[in-house]
Design an enzyme around this catalytic site. Structure first.
Site, mmCIF file in Angstrom:
data_model
loop_
_atom_site.group_PDB
_atom_site.id
_atom_site.type_symbol
_atom_site.label_atom_id
_atom_site.label_comp_id
_atom_site.label_asym_id
_atom_site.label_seq_id
_atom_site.Cartn_x
_atom_site.Cartn_y
_atom_site.Cartn_z
ATOM 1 N N GLY A 66 -5.612 8.001 -5.328
ATOM 2 C CA GLY A 66 -6.164 6.647 -5.274
ATOM 3 C C GLY A 66 -6.424 6.136 -4.036
ATOM 4 O O GLY A 66 -7.396 5.551 -3.590
ATOM 5 N N CYS A 67 -5.125 6.086 -3.001
ATOM 6 C CA CYS A 67 -5.241 5.865 -1.863
ATOM 7 C C CYS A 67 -6.158 6.463 -0.816
ATOM 8 O O CYS A 67 -6.748 5.787 -0.074
ATOM 9 C CB CYS A 67 -3.855 5.389 -1.457
ATOM 10 S SG CYS A 67 -2.536 4.457 -2.226
#
Length: 173
Positions: A66-67
């Site tokens: 996600g990051c």
């Protein structure tokens, strides 16, 4: 029908639950000052951005899916964000070396601040306690602050679409 109920219950029981509320900062608030080191050990402070529009985005951890998606959305739209006058700074509790590797691996054109002592995430109200599978722990809640030229928060984005985050900032989503 019973199978669907079991799946829904399983998902609810294994999903992370926020125990502490997200940031209390809101549009119109003065952005909390900060001083930290970037990926190269250079000292960076909020006051250095006076007269500039700042995207200050908080994320949980370098090199996670996600990051990485969020950072790459900002990278892929960097020229457009810059054209709109934004400077971008990412913040996580990872150290400088981790940030250097993350930047190099993903060709990120912006700096990442190492908040290893958790001062910035605490002051911005994004260091939150969560519970997963009965285990409580603290981590960064993904949040973005759009800070104006005078150091005030124009907007807080808490529902982050990692793959389209630049669009959220630019008002396209």
């Amino acid at each position: 029908m019973k199978a669907i109920i079991k799946i829904v219950l399983l998902l609810l029981l294994t999903s992370p639950l926020l125990i502490q509320a997200q940031t209390k900062l809101k549009a119109g608030d003065k952005a909390p000052d900060f001083t930290s080191k970037d990926q190269n050990g250079k000292t960076v402070s909020l006051r250095q951005f006076k007269g500039k529009k700042l995207v200050l985005y908080f994320y949980p951890k370098d090199n996670t899916s996600g990051c990485t998606a969020q950072a790459c959305s900002l990278r892929d739209n960097f020229k457009e964000l810059k054209k709109e006058g934004y400077t971008i700074l990412g913040v996580s509790v990872d150290d400088e070396a981790s940030h250097r590797g993350f930047i190099e691996k993903n060709a990120l054109p912006f700096s990442l601040l190492a908040d290893v002592d958790k001062t910035i995430v605490t002051n911005y109200g994004v260091w939150t306690e969560k519970e997963r599978n009965g285990v409580k722990s603290f981590s960064t809640t993904r949040t973005t602050f759009l800070i104006n030229k005078d150091g005030y928060i124009n907007r807080v984005i808490t529902e982050i679409d990692t793959k389209n985050h630049a669009g959220q900032i630019l008002g396209k989503n």
